[in-house]
Design a protein around this motif. Structure first.
Motif, PDB file in Angstrom:
ATOM      1  N   UNK A   1      -7.329 -93.812 110.266  1.00  0.00           N
ATOM      2  CA  UNK A   1      -8.578 -93.671 109.527  1.00  0.00           C
ATOM      3  C   UNK A   1      -8.711 -92.342 108.819  1.00  0.00           C
ATOM      4  N   UNK A   2      -8.018 -91.322 109.307  1.00  0.00           N
ATOM      5  CA  UNK A   2      -8.099 -90.004 108.692  1.00  0.00           C
ATOM      6  C   UNK A   2      -7.073 -89.824 107.585  1.00  0.00           C
ATOM      7  N   UNK A   3      -6.113 -90.727 107.491  1.00  0.00           N
ATOM      8  CA  UNK A   3      -5.108 -90.632 106.438  1.00  0.00           C
ATOM      9  C   UNK A   3      -4.341 -91.924 106.255  1.00  0.00           C
TER      10      UNK A   3
ATOM     11  N   UNK B   1      -6.379 -91.748 102.175  1.00  0.00           N
ATOM     12  CA  UNK B   1      -6.796 -90.441 101.669  1.00  0.00           C
ATOM     13  C   UNK B   1      -5.790 -89.904 100.664  1.00  0.00           C
ATOM     14  N   UNK B   2      -5.787 -90.460  99.461  1.00  0.00           N
ATOM     15  CA  UNK B   2      -5.035 -89.867  98.364  1.00  0.00           C
ATOM     16  C   UNK B   2      -3.542 -90.076  98.365  1.00  0.00           C
ATOM     17  N   UNK B   3      -3.037 -91.013  99.131  1.00  0.00           N
ATOM     18  CA  UNK B   3      -1.606 -91.295  99.123  1.00  0.00           C
ATOM     19  C   UNK B   3      -0.832 -90.547 100.201  1.00  0.00           C
ATOM     20  N   UNK B   4       0.333 -91.063 100.501  1.00  0.00           N
ATOM     21  CA  UNK B   4       1.197 -90.433 101.496  1.00  0.00           C
ATOM     22  C   UNK B   4       2.001 -89.307 100.850  1.00  0.00           C
TER      23      UNK B   4
ATOM     24  N   UNK C   1       1.423 -91.514 113.732  1.00  0.00           N
ATOM     25  CA  UNK C   1       1.826 -91.263 112.348  1.00  0.00           C
ATOM     26  C   UNK C   1       1.696 -89.768 112.114  1.00  0.00           C
ATOM     27  N   UNK C   2       2.744 -89.158 111.545  1.00  0.00           N
ATOM     28  CA  UNK C   2       2.720 -87.720 111.320  1.00  0.00           C
ATOM     29  C   UNK C   2       3.241 -87.403 109.930  1.00  0.00           C
ATOM     30  N   UNK C   3       2.676 -86.363 109.310  1.00  0.00           N
ATOM     31  CA  UNK C   3       3.079 -85.930 107.978  1.00  0.00           C
ATOM     32  C   UNK C   3       3.819 -84.589 108.082  1.00  0.00           C
ATOM     33  N   UNK C   4       4.799 -84.426 107.209  1.00  0.00           N
ATOM     34  CA  UNK C   4       5.528 -83.163 107.128  1.00  0.00           C
ATOM     35  C   UNK C   4       5.548 -82.680 105.678  1.00  0.00           C
TER      36      UNK C   4
END
Length: 218
Positions: A122-124, A138-141, A106-109
């Motif tokens: 677990x970290x996000x 952790x506070x939403x995507x 899973x990756x965020x941009x």
């Protein structure tokens, strides 16, 4: 199951303004039919080979129609990774290929998909195995075009799909093989277009089954 290969080639713009094939961008997409011709013929007690070409064409196009109608492939990503993007933010990410079998990454941009930061479980995020959704821890995507990229495996074993789905496939193939629907144009055994299959003329009992597998992002 039958594998259907779709070969695509990338193209580059040459100095004269034309398009030339670019071998490095060649890729193959692999799709699967829900049933083999032997399985279908066995289910219908068909021994003749006279309609094999016609039946094979219908199987492939009915399989494609069902995947399009359900808004997910159902069987193509059981053993291979699928990449999906989520832009809506919020506390959950709805993945199409349920049941989710495993999450590869899973990756965020935060720059519309130009770069990504891999986020560990677990970290996000966490996978809710009961609901088949990713849940933010952790506070939403993040929201925005291509903000979340998920690589995962999911769906059903193509060699053992749910019995009700398999039966619906068989009955829909039979429905068109017996000319119970009227095509928009003439077809031949080697050039068959199931363009007349639409959700509006699906037999009700088949539609009820397919609706149970349909992905609807609400």
């Amino acid at each position: 199951m039958v594998w259907v290969y779709q070969l695509s080639a990338g193209y580059n713009l040459d100095r004269g303004g034309g398009w030339i094939p670019s071998t490095p961008f060649v890729f193959i997409r692999v799709f699967m039919d829900f049933i083999t011709i032997d399985e279908y013929k066995a289910s219908q007690d068909i021994n003749s080979t006279n309609q094999d070409t016609l039946i094979s064409g219908i199987i492939t196009r009915v399989s494609a129609f069902i995947k399009n109608y359900c808004n997910r492939s159902l069987i193509d990503y059981y053993t291979s990774d699928k990449i999906e993007y989520w832009s809506a933010g919020g506390d959950i990410v709805l993945l199409k290929e349920a049941p989710v079998l495993s999450i590869t990454s899973v990756a965020f941009s935060y720059d519309y998909g130009a770069t990504y930061e891999t986020i560990t479980a677990g970290a996000g995020w966490a996978l809710d195995k009961e609901l088949d959704v990713l849940v933010s821890t952790y506070g939403g995507f993040p929201a925005g075009p291509n903000a979340v990229r998920v690589t995962y495996k999911g769906g059903y074993d193509p060699d053992a799909p749910p019995e009700d789905l398999k039966q619906a496939v068989i009955e829909l193939i039979t429905y068109y093989l017996k000319n119970e629907a009227t095509p928009k144009r003439s077809t031949t055994a080697t050039n068959l277009a199931i363009e007349y299959i639409t959700s509006s003329n699906l037999p009700a009992h088949i539609k009820r089954v397919l609706d149970n597998y349909r992905y609807v992002n609400t």
